[in-house]
Design a protein around this motif. Structure first.
Motif, short mmCIF file in Angstrom:
data_model
loop_
_atom_site.label_atom_id
_atom_site.label_comp_id
_atom_site.label_asym_id
_atom_site.label_seq_id
_atom_site.Cartn_x
_atom_site.Cartn_y
_atom_site.Cartn_z
N LEU A 45 0.81 -1.22 0.00
CA LEU A 45 0.00 0.00 0.00
C LEU A 45 0.84 1.27 0.00
N PHE A 46 1.92 1.28 0.80
CA PHE A 46 2.70 2.51 1.00
C PHE A 46 4.10 2.47 0.38
N ALA A 47 4.51 1.32 -0.14
CA ALA A 47 5.86 1.15 -0.71
C ALA A 47 6.95 1.40 0.33
N ARG A 48 6.65 1.13 1.58
CA ARG A 48 7.63 1.20 2.66
C ARG A 48 7.07 0.41 3.84
N PHE A 49 7.95 0.04 4.75
CA PHE A 49 7.52 -0.71 5.93
C PHE A 49 7.18 0.25 7.07
N PRO A 50 6.28 -0.16 7.96
CA PRO A 50 6.03 0.66 9.15
C PRO A 50 7.28 0.70 10.01
N GLU A 51 7.55 1.84 10.61
CA GLU A 51 8.79 1.99 11.38
C GLU A 51 8.67 1.43 12.80
N GLN A 52 7.44 1.39 13.31
CA GLN A 52 7.23 0.90 14.67
C GLN A 52 6.08 -0.10 14.70
N ILE A 124 6.62 21.56 3.46
CA ILE A 124 7.17 20.27 3.85
C ILE A 124 6.20 19.12 3.58
N GLU A 125 4.95 19.26 3.98
CA GLU A 125 4.01 18.14 3.87
C GLU A 125 3.78 17.70 2.43
N PRO A 126 3.47 18.62 1.50
CA PRO A 126 3.30 18.17 0.11
C PRO A 126 4.58 17.58 -0.48
N ILE A 127 5.72 18.17 -0.13
CA ILE A 127 6.99 17.67 -0.67
C ILE A 127 7.26 16.26 -0.15
N THR A 128 6.90 16.01 1.11
CA THR A 128 7.11 14.68 1.68
C THR A 128 6.37 13.62 0.86
N THR A 144 14.20 6.28 6.58
CA THR A 144 13.23 6.51 7.65
C THR A 144 12.55 7.87 7.47
N ALA A 145 11.44 8.05 8.15
CA ALA A 145 10.70 9.31 8.05
C ALA A 145 11.58 10.49 8.48
N GLY A 146 12.36 10.28 9.53
CA GLY A 146 13.26 11.34 9.99
C GLY A 146 14.31 11.69 8.95
N GLN A 147 14.85 10.68 8.29
CA GLN A 147 15.86 10.92 7.26
C GLN A 147 15.25 11.60 6.03
N VAL A 148 14.03 11.21 5.69
CA VAL A 148 13.34 11.86 4.57
C VAL A 148 13.11 13.34 4.87
N GLU A 149 12.70 13.64 6.09
CA GLU A 149 12.48 15.05 6.46
C GLU A 149 13.78 15.84 6.41
#
Length: 200
Positions: A45-52, A124-128, A144-149
């Motif tokens: 669905l998201f093309a990534r794994f849940p982080e937690q 930030i949000e649309p670019i993410t 990770t989400a932090g690294q993407v940000e």
């Protein structure tokens, strides 16, 4: 995961295991079945794994558990960072022909952002969402989400710095040209005075 509330129709559309997926799940044992199923459908669905482990809403855990006919409490026994989970991630990446992102991938996406996206969008949000979509198109599992940000904020900083420098350079060039014109005009005025005298 972002979305916490899922309607029943959404669960059916996005989290239903098709026969081929059920076969893959049933090759696992105990709590690993529900763990694998959740990793599989989340990645699909998201093309990534849940982080937690805690980021999976309970309604989804219940829906998956009901399909594979095991207690939803079995999910708590799945070792999120264990050897099996790591093996499952590799298996799922191969299933979808994805690979893990590298430092070079992140650098290339940063360059792409600076050249193609940031001239028109800097929120930030649309670019993410754009970045995650880009990773998906390239069949790369994102960082990770932090690294993407951090990648996005760094790209914005680079873009703004470059933009300001370009504006400064343009203004400087314009000022030099205008100052040069003023010098020429002053020089012509001096020559007129020399050749023609004060009264012309």
């Amino acid at each position: 995961m972002g979305k916490a509330d899922w309607e029943h129709d959404e669960l059916i559309e996005n989290w239903t295991l098709v026969p081929q997926e059920l076969e893959l799940v049933r090759n696992k044992v105990g709590g690993n079945q529900i763990g694998f199923a959740l990793l599989l459908k989340h990645f699909q669905l998201f093309a990534r794994f849940p982080e937690q482990q805690s980021s999976i809403p309970q309604v989804i855990i219940s829906y998956i558990a009901n399909q594979i006919k095991i207690p939803e409490s079995a999910y708590s026994s799945f070792d999120w960072q264990g050897r099996s989970a790591k093996v499952y991630r590799v298996e799922i990446r191969r299933l979808f022909n994805f690979r893990v992102a590298t430092v070079q991938d992140s650098a290339q996406i940063s360059d792409w952002l600076i050249q193609e996206i940031l001239p028109n969008e800097q929120r930030i949000e649309p670019i993410t969402q754009i970045v995650y979509q880009r990773f998906r198109e390239l069949q790369i599992e994102p960082t990770t989400a932090g690294q993407v940000e951090r990648l996005i904020r760094s790209s914005i900083h680079q873009y703004e710095t470059s933009f300001c420098q370009q504006v400064f350079d343009q203004l400087t060039t314009k000022n030099i040209a205008e100052e040069g014109l003023n010098v020429v005009e002053r020089w012509n005025g001096v020559n007129d005075f020399i050749f023609y005298g004060k009264g012309g």
